[in-house]
Write a protein that holds these residues in place. Structure first.
Motif, short mmCIF file in Angstrom:
data_model
loop_
_atom_site.label_atom_id
_atom_site.label_comp_id
_atom_site.label_asym_id
_atom_site.label_seq_id
_atom_site.Cartn_x
_atom_site.Cartn_y
_atom_site.Cartn_z
N VAL A 73 0.84 -1.19 0.00
CA VAL A 73 0.00 0.00 0.00
C VAL A 73 0.88 1.25 0.00
N ALA A 74 1.98 1.21 0.75
CA ALA A 74 2.87 2.38 0.87
C ALA A 74 4.24 1.93 1.34
N VAL A 75 5.20 2.82 1.20
CA VAL A 75 6.56 2.59 1.68
C VAL A 75 6.86 3.65 2.73
N TYR A 76 7.37 3.23 3.88
CA TYR A 76 7.71 4.16 4.96
C TYR A 76 9.20 4.13 5.24
N HIS A 77 9.74 5.30 5.52
CA HIS A 77 11.15 5.44 5.89
C HIS A 77 11.19 6.03 7.28
N GLY A 78 11.68 5.26 8.23
CA GLY A 78 11.79 5.74 9.60
C GLY A 78 13.22 6.05 9.96
N GLN A 79 13.42 6.57 11.16
CA GLN A 79 14.77 6.88 11.61
C GLN A 79 15.55 5.60 11.88
N THR A 80 14.88 4.57 12.33
CA THR A 80 15.58 3.31 12.67
C THR A 80 15.13 2.14 11.81
N HIS A 81 14.21 2.35 10.88
CA HIS A 81 13.71 1.25 10.06
C HIS A 81 13.06 1.77 8.78
N ASP A 82 12.99 0.90 7.80
CA ASP A 82 12.21 1.15 6.60
C ASP A 82 11.23 0.00 6.49
N GLY A 83 10.05 0.28 6.02
CA GLY A 83 9.07 -0.79 5.95
C GLY A 83 8.03 -0.54 4.89
N PHE A 84 7.20 -1.55 4.68
CA PHE A 84 6.15 -1.51 3.70
C PHE A 84 4.81 -1.69 4.40
N LYS A 85 3.91 -0.73 4.19
CA LYS A 85 2.54 -0.92 4.68
C LYS A 85 1.90 -1.87 3.69
N VAL A 86 1.32 -2.95 4.19
CA VAL A 86 0.77 -3.98 3.33
C VAL A 86 -0.66 -4.32 3.74
N THR A 87 -1.40 -4.88 2.79
CA THR A 87 -2.69 -5.47 3.06
C THR A 87 -2.58 -6.96 2.76
N ILE A 96 5.61 -4.61 7.11
CA ILE A 96 6.67 -5.59 6.92
C ILE A 96 7.96 -4.80 6.81
N MET A 97 8.91 -5.10 7.66
CA MET A 97 10.18 -4.39 7.66
C MET A 97 11.01 -4.78 6.43
N ALA A 98 11.72 -3.82 5.87
CA ALA A 98 12.58 -4.09 4.72
C ALA A 98 13.61 -5.15 5.11
N GLY A 99 13.85 -6.06 4.21
CA GLY A 99 14.80 -7.13 4.49
C GLY A 99 14.93 -8.06 3.31
N ASP A 100 15.45 -9.23 3.58
CA ASP A 100 15.71 -10.17 2.49
C ASP A 100 14.86 -11.43 2.59
#
Length: 107
Positions: A73-87, A96-100
């Protein structure tokens, strides 16, 4: 240290790719889970006046398994993490936190 730096670069490129895919096309971006991946509740940072800024992961609400998918749904960039807002398939929204542990596809 080099391995940590290399991993950070890979994650940064992944986030940029998804951000471009989500924001610059008519295609839906899908995360296809490759390894068990935790989905977190979405919480708002106390100091954030805008609900689209300073999104933080809350408690784990589910763990997706290999082969499952999540709609970005969206991509978020935080000070300590990056993540994806998902449905999720059941309509649940989370982060879901960015990762592998997943790959990004579009339909």
């Amino acid at each position: 240290m080099k391995q940590l730096c290399d991993r950070a670069i890979v994650i940064a490129f992944l986030v940029l790719y998804v951000a471009a895919s989500v924001g610059c096309s008519d295609h839906d971006s899908i995360l296809v889970i490759e390894k068990p991946t935790e989905v977190y509740a979405i919480t708002q940072a106390a100091s954030a006046p805008d609900p689209n800024v300073n999104i933080e992961p809350g408690k784990v609400i589910t763990t997706l398994q290999a082969g499952e998918t999540a709609y970005v749904v969206a991509v978020y960039h935080g000070q300590t993490h990056d993540g994806f807002k998902v449905t999720l398939a059941d309509g649940t929204e989370g982060l879901i936190m960015a990762g592998d542990t997943f790959k990004v596809t579009s339909r």
